[in-house]
Design an enzyme around this catalytic site. Sequence first.
Site, PDB file in Angstrom:
ATOM      1  N   HIS A  27       4.739  -1.067  -3.884  1.00 28.87           N
ATOM      2  CA  HIS A  27       4.186  -2.403  -3.599  1.00 28.87           C
ATOM      3  C   HIS A  27       5.101  -3.471  -4.201  1.00 28.87           C
ATOM      4  O   HIS A  27       4.680  -4.304  -5.004  1.00 28.87           O
ATOM      5  CB  HIS A  27       2.764  -2.509  -4.148  1.00 28.87           C
ATOM      6  CG  HIS A  27       1.784  -1.668  -3.380  1.00 28.87           C
ATOM      7  ND1 HIS A  27       1.074  -2.154  -2.311  1.00 28.87           N
ATOM      8  CD2 HIS A  27       1.427  -0.372  -3.526  1.00 28.87           C
ATOM      9  CE1 HIS A  27       0.300  -1.183  -1.829  1.00 28.87           C
ATOM     10  NE2 HIS A  27       0.506  -0.096  -2.536  1.00 28.87           N
TER      11      HIS A  27
ATOM     12  N   HIS B   6       5.084   5.873  -1.075  1.00 29.75           N
ATOM     13  CA  HIS B   6       5.010   5.645   0.380  1.00 29.75           C
ATOM     14  C   HIS B   6       6.181   4.794   0.899  1.00 29.75           C
ATOM     15  O   HIS B   6       6.042   3.630   1.233  1.00 29.75           O
ATOM     16  CB  HIS B   6       3.661   5.111   0.840  1.00 29.75           C
ATOM     17  CG  HIS B   6       3.038   3.991   0.066  1.00 29.75           C
ATOM     18  ND1 HIS B   6       3.692   2.818  -0.229  1.00 29.75           N
ATOM     19  CD2 HIS B   6       1.779   3.854  -0.412  1.00 29.75           C
ATOM     20  CE1 HIS B   6       2.873   2.012  -0.882  1.00 29.75           C
ATOM     21  NE2 HIS B   6       1.711   2.611  -1.007  1.00 29.75           N
TER      22      HIS B   6
ATOM     23  N   ALA C 222       4.753  -1.250   2.344  1.00 31.67           N
ATOM     24  CA  ALA C 222       4.489  -2.165   1.228  1.00 31.67           C
ATOM     25  C   ALA C 222       5.696  -2.289   0.295  1.00 31.67           C
ATOM     26  O   ALA C 222       5.572  -2.205  -0.925  1.00 31.67           O
ATOM     27  CB  ALA C 222       3.244  -1.737   0.446  1.00 31.67           C
TER      28      ALA C 222
ATOM     29  N   HIS D 281       1.495   5.359   9.905  1.00 33.97           N
ATOM     30  CA  HIS D 281       2.205   4.568   8.895  1.00 33.97           C
ATOM     31  C   HIS D 281       3.696   4.470   9.206  1.00 33.97           C
ATOM     32  O   HIS D 281       4.338   3.473   8.855  1.00 33.97           O
ATOM     33  CB  HIS D 281       2.025   5.184   7.508  1.00 33.97           C
ATOM     34  CG  HIS D 281       0.683   4.969   6.896  1.00 33.97           C
ATOM     35  ND1 HIS D 281      -0.449   5.658   7.289  1.00 33.97           N
ATOM     36  CD2 HIS D 281       0.286   4.120   5.920  1.00 33.97           C
ATOM     37  CE1 HIS D 281      -1.474   5.253   6.575  1.00 33.97           C
ATOM     38  NE2 HIS D 281      -1.060   4.320   5.734  1.00 33.97           N
TER      39      HIS D 281
ATOM     40  N   ASP E 272      -2.096   9.936   1.264  1.00 35.89           N
ATOM     41  CA  ASP E 272      -2.668   8.616   0.967  1.00 35.89           C
ATOM     42  C   ASP E 272      -4.098   8.557   1.518  1.00 35.89           C
ATOM     43  O   ASP E 272      -4.554   7.538   2.032  1.00 35.89           O
ATOM     44  CB  ASP E 272      -1.821   7.487   1.560  1.00 35.89           C
ATOM     45  CG  ASP E 272      -2.134   6.124   0.929  1.00 35.89           C
ATOM     46  OD1 ASP E 272      -2.870   6.078  -0.072  1.00 35.89           O
ATOM     47  OD2 ASP E 272      -1.661   5.097   1.455  1.00 35.89           O
TER      48      ASP E 272
END
Length: 345
Positions: free
Chosen positions: A189, A210, A214, A246, A269
């Site tokens: 993030h 991930h 983000a 995603h 996730d």
Amino acid sequence: MRLVNARYFDGDFVLHEGQIQVEGDTIVSFDPPSGRDAQSYDIQGCFVLPGLIDIHIHGCGGAQLSDASAASIAKMARFLAKEGVTAFVPTTISQPREALLAQVAAVGEATRTGGAHILGIHLEGPFFSPNKSGIQPKENLLLPDFDLVEELDRRSGGLVRMVDVAPELPGGMEFIARAKDRFVVGLAHSASDYDTAVRAMEMGARHVVHLFNAMSGFGHREPGLVGAVFDAKAAPTAELIADGNHLHPAVIRTAFRLLGPDRVILVSDGLAPAGLPNGEYTLGDIPIRVENGLCRGQDGTIAGSAVTLMEVLRRTVRFGVPFDTALRAATINPARLLGKDARHG
């Protein structure tokens, strides 16, 4: 018991066919002498896989870590075991301090439950950039605070294994320097530029959460955090949510080719509705809607997935990644990241 006509992978993930001897809950030998007394099961056409390991999962089967309940975590563990996930790392989101303390304490109470093994706790937040917060509430974000991580670790009984941070935040580098020897530090993030991300990896961040989602993307003049993952000499591992929602399948294939077989880690996730029908659910106290295996917030922001790691593995292979390579990413690679590969993966 004896499993006959089994197809299984050895320690180098080379596919073999033969017999497997099991005593109690342990595989004791391959191609055992046929004279041993055992109940035989012909499993021709099936694969015997290492148990999958999900290091990024918020919930499944109607339960979630945000419930702050040992019973909910036990429900997750039992559900995951039925899905071939034999070990997992319950994962938080950015929530107020007291809520996080209650959640990690619940994991501590649930570690001896049946089902999938709990390998620790993954703190996804609250040390994130407000520009890349995704579904995570901006009002819960904080600057990096190592004292808070230590408090959470104490409350859990020493179970915190992974801690995420946006390295560009004030104090981010100092946080990584303090945390790297006790926890797996992940970058997540984040709106970090390339140079900041590379420095964070050199400081001790060993993992990227991930990948592509983000975070600052890859541009030909501004390589961003994604570019640092592909280029940095520190060579961190990187998660992929390879559900086809995603990430585009071409991106999944490209990431595997660029990172190689040892650096990609598949994750779900997953949220509480993973494995459940489409409908309305919550992530903590955030309303979400599930449609076709994808969770979205009320404004359409992707919130996570509603599929299990086994389904992610199936889709990854269907997208064109070799079976043995995809399997490594769901088994031995996460085990090695956590230092658990002597017994798992």
